[in-house]
Design a protein around this motif. Structure first.
Motif, short mmCIF file in Angstrom:
data_model
loop_
_atom_site.label_atom_id
_atom_site.label_comp_id
_atom_site.label_asym_id
_atom_site.label_seq_id
_atom_site.Cartn_x
_atom_site.Cartn_y
_atom_site.Cartn_z
N LEU A 71 0.86 -1.18 0.00
CA LEU A 71 0.00 0.00 0.00
C LEU A 71 0.90 1.23 0.00
O LEU A 71 1.94 1.24 0.66
CB LEU A 71 -0.87 0.03 1.25
N VAL A 72 0.48 2.26 -0.71
CA VAL A 72 1.14 3.57 -0.64
C VAL A 72 0.11 4.57 -0.15
O VAL A 72 -0.99 4.68 -0.72
CB VAL A 72 1.71 4.00 -2.00
N ASP A 73 0.46 5.26 0.95
CA ASP A 73 -0.50 6.20 1.55
C ASP A 73 -0.40 7.57 0.86
O ASP A 73 0.49 7.80 0.03
CB ASP A 73 -0.29 6.29 3.06
N TRP A 77 3.77 0.74 2.71
CA TRP A 77 3.40 -0.28 3.68
C TRP A 77 3.43 -1.64 2.99
O TRP A 77 2.74 -1.85 1.99
CB TRP A 77 2.00 -0.02 4.23
N VAL A 78 4.24 -2.56 3.50
CA VAL A 78 4.43 -3.87 2.86
C VAL A 78 3.61 -4.92 3.60
O VAL A 78 3.67 -5.03 4.83
CB VAL A 78 5.92 -4.26 2.85
N MET A 79 2.84 -5.71 2.84
CA MET A 79 2.02 -6.75 3.46
C MET A 79 2.92 -7.79 4.12
O MET A 79 3.82 -8.35 3.47
CB MET A 79 1.11 -7.41 2.42
N GLN A 80 2.69 -8.02 5.40
CA GLN A 80 3.49 -9.00 6.15
C GLN A 80 2.75 -10.32 6.32
O GLN A 80 3.37 -11.38 6.44
CB GLN A 80 3.88 -8.44 7.51
N THR A 81 1.42 -10.27 6.32
CA THR A 81 0.61 -11.49 6.39
C THR A 81 -0.67 -11.28 5.62
O THR A 81 -1.22 -10.19 5.60
CB THR A 81 0.24 -11.87 7.84
N ASN A 119 -5.85 -8.05 6.06
CA ASN A 119 -4.44 -8.33 5.77
C ASN A 119 -3.59 -7.28 6.48
O ASN A 119 -3.99 -6.11 6.57
CB ASN A 119 -4.19 -8.29 4.26
N SER A 120 -2.41 -7.65 6.96
CA SER A 120 -1.58 -6.76 7.77
C SER A 120 -0.36 -6.26 6.99
O SER A 120 0.24 -7.01 6.22
CB SER A 120 -1.09 -7.48 9.03
N TYR A 121 0.01 -5.00 7.26
CA TYR A 121 1.11 -4.34 6.57
C TYR A 121 2.00 -3.62 7.59
O TYR A 121 1.50 -3.03 8.54
CB TYR A 121 0.59 -3.28 5.59
N SER A 122 3.31 -3.65 7.32
CA SER A 122 4.26 -2.88 8.12
C SER A 122 4.76 -1.67 7.33
O SER A 122 4.98 -1.77 6.10
CB SER A 122 5.49 -3.73 8.48
N LEU A 123 4.95 -0.55 8.03
CA LEU A 123 5.53 0.60 7.37
C LEU A 123 6.97 0.29 7.02
O LEU A 123 7.80 0.01 7.90
CB LEU A 123 5.46 1.82 8.29
N ALA A 124 7.29 0.32 5.73
CA ALA A 124 8.64 0.01 5.27
C ALA A 124 9.45 1.24 4.94
O ALA A 124 10.65 1.30 5.21
CB ALA A 124 8.58 -0.90 4.02
N ARG A 125 8.80 2.25 4.35
CA ARG A 125 9.48 3.48 3.97
C ARG A 125 8.55 4.66 4.19
O ARG A 125 7.39 4.63 3.75
CB ARG A 125 9.91 3.43 2.50
N ARG A 126 9.05 5.65 4.88
CA ARG A 126 8.30 6.89 5.03
C ARG A 126 8.43 7.72 3.76
O ARG A 126 9.31 7.50 2.94
CB ARG A 126 8.81 7.69 6.24
#
Length: 209
Positions: free
Chosen positions: A132-134, A140-144, A200-207
């Motif tokens: 996802l891109v906000d 935000w990269v999907m982790q699960t 589905n869950s995502y972690s912030l990867a890059r601001r």
């Protein structure tokens, strides 16, 4: 740091035990227990879990059943000092893995929660990632991926998942193949994690730069 590898596609489940803040201003907090690597969240036992009974048994304000889910990173490096804390929930052993500061008792999609997990999520070169891109340009990269709302959702569905998501204005979804390893390092800082409207869950990867 301990490392677990070959994770992509492995099934797991979580129980979150929620406690309320000391005052009305403090956010609720969840302690997260995860079946990995003890078992693969056996479907028969998982289907019998009762969130209300678990909350009462463990003296929690509430319990959330989060699964089944499937990992999308290729490996995890995690700081786990001492012996792990293992708790049995309805016949399923789980390890205490993280704490989460929730935005509310029922967090809304696309709102970040703060997670203390002391881990590095590693996505290998050549692996496909789903992002996802906000509106501010954060990635935000999907982790699960999750079968909480759609029990039939599979890995093969993820490439075109954007067609199904009710994305907020200014958000976008896509998939691409990594040309170099991606490391989401939250070993010494809190992670920011959100869910889409299919959980589905995502972690912030890059601001945003």
């Amino acid at each position: 740091m301990r490392q677990a590898s070959s994770l992509r596609g492995k099934r797991y489940g979580e129980v979150l035990l929620i406690t309320l803040g000391a005052d009305s201003e403090a956010p609720p907090q969840a302690t997260v227990y995860n079946t990995f690597p003890l078992n693969d969240c056996p479907a028969e036992l998982w289907s019998r879990l009762d969130a209300g009974a678990l909350a009462k048994e463990h003296d929690a304000a509430a319990a959330l059943l989060n699964g089944p889910r499937y990992w999308l990173m290729d490996s995890v490096e995690k700081d786990m000092p001492g012996e792990p804390e293992i708790v049995n929930f309805g016949g399923i052993d789980m390890i205490r893995q993280a704490t989460v500061k929730l935005t509310s008792m029922n967090p809304a999609p696309y709102l970040a929660n703060i997670v203390s997990r002391n881990a590095v999520f590693v996505f290998d070169t050549g692996a496909t990632v789903f992002e996802l891109v906000d509106p501010a340009g954060g990635t935000w990269v999907m982790q699960t991926w999750s079968q909480v709302l759609d029990p039939a959702l599979s890995y093969d569905d993820l490439a075109v998942l954007g067609d199904r998501l009710a994305l907020p204005s200014g958000w976008s979804y896509g998939a691409h193949v990594l040309d170099e390893q991606l490391r989401i390092d939250t070993s010494t800082q809190d992670a920011q994690v959100l869910q889409d409207d299919l959980t589905n869950s995502y972690s912030l990867a890059r601001r945003a730069s």
